[in-house]
Design a protein around this motif. Sequence first.
Motif, short mmCIF file in Angstrom:
data_model
loop_
_atom_site.label_atom_id
_atom_site.label_comp_id
_atom_site.label_asym_id
_atom_site.label_seq_id
_atom_site.Cartn_x
_atom_site.Cartn_y
_atom_site.Cartn_z
N GLY A 44 86.68 113.96 -49.28
CA GLY A 44 85.54 113.07 -49.11
C GLY A 44 85.83 111.68 -48.60
O GLY A 44 86.27 111.48 -47.48
N SER A 45 85.58 110.69 -49.45
CA SER A 45 85.70 109.30 -49.03
C SER A 45 87.14 108.92 -48.73
O SER A 45 87.39 107.99 -47.95
CB SER A 45 85.12 108.37 -50.10
OG SER A 45 85.88 108.45 -51.28
N SER A 51 91.11 107.47 -42.50
CA SER A 51 90.82 107.54 -41.06
C SER A 51 90.49 106.16 -40.52
O SER A 51 90.94 105.77 -39.43
CB SER A 51 89.66 108.49 -40.78
OG SER A 51 89.98 109.80 -41.14
N ALA A 52 89.68 105.41 -41.27
CA ALA A 52 89.29 104.07 -40.84
C ALA A 52 90.51 103.15 -40.75
O ALA A 52 90.62 102.33 -39.83
CB ALA A 52 88.26 103.48 -41.80
N ILE A 68 82.41 109.66 -41.45
CA ILE A 68 82.51 111.03 -40.94
C ILE A 68 81.48 111.87 -41.67
O ILE A 68 81.52 111.98 -42.89
CB ILE A 68 83.92 111.60 -41.16
CG1 ILE A 68 84.97 110.67 -40.53
CG2 ILE A 68 84.02 113.01 -40.60
CD1 ILE A 68 86.39 111.01 -40.92
N SER A 69 80.55 112.45 -40.92
CA SER A 69 79.50 113.26 -41.53
C SER A 69 80.01 114.65 -41.88
O SER A 69 81.12 115.03 -41.51
CB SER A 69 78.30 113.38 -40.58
OG SER A 69 78.61 114.29 -39.54
N LYS A 70 79.18 115.41 -42.58
CA LYS A 70 79.54 116.77 -42.95
C LYS A 70 79.75 117.67 -41.74
O LYS A 70 80.45 118.66 -41.81
CB LYS A 70 78.47 117.37 -43.87
CG LYS A 70 78.44 116.73 -45.22
CD LYS A 70 77.37 117.34 -46.10
CE LYS A 70 77.35 116.62 -47.43
NZ LYS A 70 76.31 117.12 -48.32
N ALA A 95 86.70 107.04 -28.45
CA ALA A 95 86.34 108.29 -29.14
C ALA A 95 87.59 109.12 -29.42
O ALA A 95 87.76 109.65 -30.52
CB ALA A 95 85.34 109.08 -28.32
N ASP A 96 88.48 109.21 -28.44
CA ASP A 96 89.73 109.96 -28.64
C ASP A 96 90.56 109.34 -29.76
O ASP A 96 91.17 110.04 -30.56
CB ASP A 96 90.54 110.01 -27.35
CG ASP A 96 90.01 111.00 -26.34
OD1 ASP A 96 89.06 111.74 -26.66
OD2 ASP A 96 90.55 111.04 -25.22
N GLN A 97 90.58 108.00 -29.82
CA GLN A 97 91.31 107.33 -30.89
C GLN A 97 90.70 107.66 -32.26
O GLN A 97 91.42 107.85 -33.23
CB GLN A 97 91.31 105.81 -30.69
CG GLN A 97 92.22 105.34 -29.58
CD GLN A 97 92.11 103.85 -29.37
OE1 GLN A 97 91.04 103.31 -29.16
NE2 GLN A 97 93.25 103.18 -29.43
N ALA A 98 89.39 107.71 -32.31
CA ALA A 98 88.71 108.03 -33.58
C ALA A 98 89.05 109.44 -34.02
O ALA A 98 89.36 109.68 -35.20
CB ALA A 98 87.20 107.85 -33.42
N TYR A 99 88.99 110.40 -33.11
CA TYR A 99 89.30 111.77 -33.47
C TYR A 99 90.77 111.94 -33.85
O TYR A 99 91.11 112.67 -34.78
CB TYR A 99 88.91 112.74 -32.35
CG TYR A 99 87.42 112.95 -32.28
CD1 TYR A 99 86.74 113.55 -33.33
CD2 TYR A 99 86.69 112.56 -31.17
CE1 TYR A 99 85.37 113.75 -33.28
CE2 TYR A 99 85.31 112.75 -31.11
CZ TYR A 99 84.67 113.34 -32.17
OH TYR A 99 83.31 113.53 -32.13
#
Length: 171
Positions: A44-45, A51-52, A68-70, A95-99
């Motif tokens: 979960g969190s 990730s953040a 990050i949603s379900k 976006a690639d960095q986030a993933y």
Amino acid sequence: PEILKQKIKELKEETENQRSFCEAANMALEVLEQSFIEVRRSYGSELEKNSAKIFSQLTDGKYGNMSISKSLDISAEEEGKFGTREIGYLSSGTADQAYLSMRLSLAELMADGEKLPLFLDDSLAQYDDKRLKKTLEYLNEYLNEGQGLLFTCHGAVAEMGKNTGAKVIEL
């Protein structure tokens, strides 16, 4: 008529192959969705927080928060700006960095303190020079006690890898 019969037979076979593929893809999607529900329940969190943290490092502090949603949808909050933005509204490099941040975080959480080997196949292709340098520096630090392979066909990625201390093998 024989040519038409043969063509009909070929089309029926192709249709069956495509139907089988769609069934397999739907089954894989269901398994992935169930797996992510379990991951969210287990981590979960912690997944979001980790990730953040990684995302902030990769973006040199530009983005400080991530949710990050379900359904694995990511939203990011730019430091000093109010509100989050869905990842689709950010550049493809961001976006690639986030993933990548989410995948690295998930690997860390699932490995339970151990370093899993990291395999990336042209995952940094959309990065500009600044993003690329920051990400390669992060990966070098991340893999300090682990193993990783980054496959790329981009000379700039290999060159930047050399400049950040990575061992580069050209094939």
